[in-house]
Design an enzyme around this catalytic site. Structure first.
Site, mmCIF file in Angstrom:
data_model
loop_
_atom_site.group_PDB
_atom_site.id
_atom_site.type_symbol
_atom_site.label_atom_id
_atom_site.label_comp_id
_atom_site.label_asym_id
_atom_site.label_seq_id
_atom_site.Cartn_x
_atom_site.Cartn_y
_atom_site.Cartn_z
ATOM 1 N N SER A 89 -2.245 -3.063 -0.074
ATOM 2 C CA SER A 89 -3.265 -2.673 -1.047
ATOM 3 C C SER A 89 -4.270 -1.690 -0.467
ATOM 4 O O SER A 89 -5.093 -1.173 -1.208
ATOM 5 C CB SER A 89 -3.962 -3.905 -1.626
ATOM 6 O OG SER A 89 -4.299 -4.797 -0.625
ATOM 7 N N GLU A 126 0.552 0.822 -8.730
ATOM 8 C CA GLU A 126 0.170 2.079 -8.084
ATOM 9 C C GLU A 126 1.350 2.528 -7.222
ATOM 10 O O GLU A 126 1.814 1.770 -6.363
ATOM 11 C CB GLU A 126 -1.058 1.872 -7.189
ATOM 12 C CG GLU A 126 -2.381 1.986 -7.923
ATOM 13 C CD GLU A 126 -3.577 1.834 -6.977
ATOM 14 O OE1 GLU A 126 -4.499 2.644 -7.049
ATOM 15 O OE2 GLU A 126 -3.592 0.883 -6.165
ATOM 16 N N ASN A 163 -8.547 0.157 -5.694
ATOM 17 C CA ASN A 163 -9.384 -0.620 -4.775
ATOM 18 C C ASN A 163 -10.458 0.239 -4.108
ATOM 19 O O ASN A 163 -11.509 -0.263 -3.739
ATOM 20 C CB ASN A 163 -8.514 -1.319 -3.721
ATOM 21 C CG ASN A 163 -7.857 -2.567 -4.301
ATOM 22 O OD1 ASN A 163 -8.237 -3.029 -5.381
ATOM 23 N ND2 ASN A 163 -6.875 -3.105 -3.601
#
Ligand code: HSC
Length: 698
Positions: free
Chosen positions: A406, A439, A477
């Site tokens: 991530s 993503e 993020n």
């Protein structure tokens, strides 16, 4: 007559065929063509008219691309009234999806027949508007007030069977729409069936509309269109004539048409479709994708495996030990049980997916033949490097090696293999079989056909796939980290987490940032802060440590029952945790900060300005290709209200100069955090918008 409507005479029946691919949207040409077709049929002495669509569907609605522009030609509501008023018997034959204005044309016809697979509905609420061509007046006249309210306020589509039971259509028949329509029209003529106008039926039943309105408004969490639909249906029940009800429908329709919410929702509609259409991928064929491997069967890996299995892909699940592999299988079976319960799969499919399509393994050799491997192991670079080294050794030539990281550097991961062109980031959101966002992180050397395969996988898994470049946190993020900081700064300065959460849910977010932090686990942010501090933070960056103290005491949010909120078993949501307020007060005192009051408006303004500023940096640096990519990331992964279109659409509507002014005002207090994005400054200076960038780059 325009070419969009074909005209043909079969005996006494004039046949009007819509030919406006791909969805027969009711644009100018179609409307004019239908009007001319009806007039010609009447002049030529036909006794009936059949309306049907060529290709995959009957009319899927008004042409949304015309919204917001000056309307040309006959208005759809006037066309519907004209069709209904025709002295001929007008029959519509439905197939595919009869939606919005499409269903409204059908309801203006005197008889409706559909193929068994046809679906219909009034989905206008999803576009921030209401059915504006008589749908709110005619649907309740055939289906009753309650059914119509349920369908219109939810936008739900119904199948042909349900539509027949509800009186929305008159008949279901197998076959081609032209053939079944012609047969039905002839049957009606043979039986001297009367012209039967829905608008001439008695007004539908009146109910307690105020109560329904209030309940719908509350359920909409700030979205106005569903509640406004209630008022339009109320007009059907309470007006003295159809004309009066239609007039009220038009007024309410125009109110919504002129609203920011309509702009936001329509932006979301088109962006959702544009997001996976990247100019650079035009004509690039994806690689073969017949099976996948997943490494790591925790919540994330099990979720990814579940999504893949449900899409029909066989999965090899690799774990460290047999016990861990069995536990992973248990998680996957648990997820699939959910699909079974909701009727998405049958008992037999459940068994096939868990016992045949899923293979458990503890040896990397089991991955030697899969087309794509997704690694979902512990978020630590050294661990990832070991995994990718092993994959490089065992995977077949051309296999795609993907990381679900991530925030880690995908270039660094790729560099530890001999085939960096085959390495990509596929960042799923937990629970991966539920969350829509994916993503697709493209590293410096990732081959284009590998990117295309990432999008192909996303499509198969029914995800909204967004292309992202490599940076800490990618699109979502990274932006989250910044707006969270803005919220953290406001806490240090005097706001409470609870006021912030409330202000943002009132703005339309599904949850506030602190309730989200409790849900995700406070230990995640704690680990991130420790990593950042170890890497060395800029001394100008404002840091806070009260959350660390909660974590040190073992309070990680929902999973431990206590975080910003206290959670009681069996109760939804939590109540504010007083210990948090004490810890915040102590930290303010320690830092010598005198707390000040924030208004809810100020909270939203600052939070959104921080989000937009970081988003503009993400676009300016090319991490996101277009503003719409950011908008879709926030919409599908971060609970951003759809009716606002996304943060950059919101900024366009709000005024970019206004947003920049907030950032500049913030910089007067903290010029480290509030550094204006060069792209935002450029757009303001040139008087352009984020949407202009979307148009230039699509
Ligand atoms: C409406 O009808 C308002 C009326 O009540 C009142 C109007 C009154 C006016 C009063 C004036 C005073 N228009 O989704 P796909 C494009 S509101 C234009 O990939 P699928 C779509 O962008 C409308 N374009 O296909 C895409 O283009 P691309 C109510 C439309 O098979 C291409 O078609 N109706 C369009 O997955 C293919 O679409 C709706 O909300 C439209 N209406 O799904 C239905 N619809 O290839 C919206 C689609 O360039 N549409 N396009 O990317 C859908 O839900 C889905 O498209 C379908 C097909 C289920 C129809």
């Amino acid at each position: 007559m325009t070419d969009a409507i074909g005209y043909e005479r079969i005996g006494d029946v004039a046949v009007l065929k819509a030919q406006n691919p791909p969805v027969n949207a009711l644009g100018f040409d179609i409307r004019e063509g239908l009007l001319a077709g009806i007039e010609r049929a009447e002049q030529e002495g036909a006794k009936a008219v059949l309306i049907y669509g060529e290709g995959r569907t009957y009319f899927a609605g008004a042409d949304i691309t015309e919204f917001g522009k000056p309307l040309r030609g006959i208005f759809l509501p006037d066309l519907c009234n004209r069709i209904e008023a025709s002295p001929l018997i007008v029959v519509s034959a439905l197939h595919g999806t009869a939606l919005g204005g499409g269903l409204e044309v059908a309801l203006s016809s005197h008889y409706r027949i559909a193929v068994p697979s046809a679906r219909m509905g009034l989905p206008e609420v999803h576009l921030g508007i209401l059915p504006g061509a008589g749908g709110t007046q005619r649907l309740p006249r055939v289906a009753g007030t309650e059914k119509a309210l349920e369908m219109i306020t939810s936008g739900r589509q119904v199948g042909a069977k349900e539509a027949l039971e509800a009186g929305i259509i008159d008949k279901i028949s197998e076959g081609e729409p032209r053939e079944i329509g012609l047969a039905y029209a002839q049957e009606l003529l043979d039986h001297d069936a009367p012209r039967r106008a829905v608008g001439e039926l008695p007004a539908p039943e009146a109910i307690n509309f105020d109560a329904v309105y209030e309940a719908t408004l509350k359920k909409g969490r700030g979205q106005l269109s569903p509640a406004t639909c209630v008022r339009a249906v109320q007009a059907a029940a309470e007006s003295s004539s159809l004309e009066e009800g239609l007039k009220r429908e038009r007024e309410l329709f125009m109110e919504l048409m002129n609203s920011d919410q309509r702009q936001g929702m329509i932006h979301a509609f088109f962006s959702e479709r544009a997001v996976s259409k990247l100019p650079e991928l035009k004509g690039v064929a994806p690689r073969e994708l017949a099976s996948i491997g997943v490494i790591g069967g925790g919540t994330m890996g099990a979720g990814i495996a579940t999504a893949a299995l449900l899409s029909g892909l066989p999965v090899v699940m690799l774990e460290m030990t047999e016990e861990a592999a069995e536990a992973a299988k248990g998680r996957i079976a648990g997820n699939l049980q959910g699909a079974l319960k909701r009727g998405k799969i049958s008992e037999a499919q459940f068994t096939q997916l868990t016992e045949e399509a899923l293979t458990l393994a503890t040896d990397y050799a089991a991955l030697s033949d899969v087309d794509l491997v997704i690694e979902a192991v512990f978020e630590e670079m050294s661990v990832k490097k070991v995994v990718f080294g092993k994959l490089d050794a065992v995977c077949k030539k051309g296999a795609i090696l993907a990381s679900n990281t991530s925030y880690l550097d995908v270039n660094e991961i790729a560099a530890c293999t001999s085939r960096p062109e085959d390495v990509i980031g596929l960042h799923f959101f937990s629970p991966a079989h539920v969350m829509k966002l994916l993503e697709i992180v493209v590293a410096d050397k990732t081959a284009l056909d590998v990117v295309a395969t990432g999008f192909e996988l996303g499509k198969r898994l029914k995800k909204i796939s967004v292309r992202a470049g490599v940076c800490d946190g990618f699109i979502g993020n990274r932006i989250l980290a910044t707006y969270r900081k803005a919220a953290d700064h406001m806490i240090l300065d005097g706001a409470s987490p609870y006021q912030i959460d409330k202000a943002l849910t009132d703005f339309g977010f599904a949850m506030g940032p602190f309730a989200v932090a409790d849900l995700a686990g406070l230990d995640i942010g704690w680990a991130m802060r420790k990593r950042k501090r170890a890497e060395g933070m800029d001394p100008r960056e404002r840091d806070s440590s009260y959350v660390d103290k909660m974590c040190e005491a073992g309070n990680f949010g929902q999973k431990t029952g206590k975080g910003y909120y206290i959670y009681e078993a069996g109760k939804r949501g939590g109540t504010p945790n007083p210990e948090v307020s004490d810890l915040i007060a102590a930290e303010r005192a320690e830092k010598g900060i005198t707390p000040r009051a924030f208004t809810d408006e100020e909270i939203v303004t600052r939070y959104m300005a921080a989000m937009v500023n970081e988003a503009a940096k993400v676009v300016g640096e090319g991490i996101a290709r277009r503003p719409l990519d950011v908008d879709m990331t926030l919409l599908f992964g971060y609970g951003f209200p759809r009716y606002r279109g996304g943060p950059l659409k919101w900024a366009d509507i709000e005024g970019l100069d206004k947003v920049l002014a907030t950032i500049k005002a913030g910089a007067e207090e903290d010029d480290y955090f509030w550094q204006p994005a060069p792209l935002l400054e450029e757009l303001v200076a040139e008087g352009r918008s984020f949407d202009d960038l979307n148009k230039e780059n699509s």
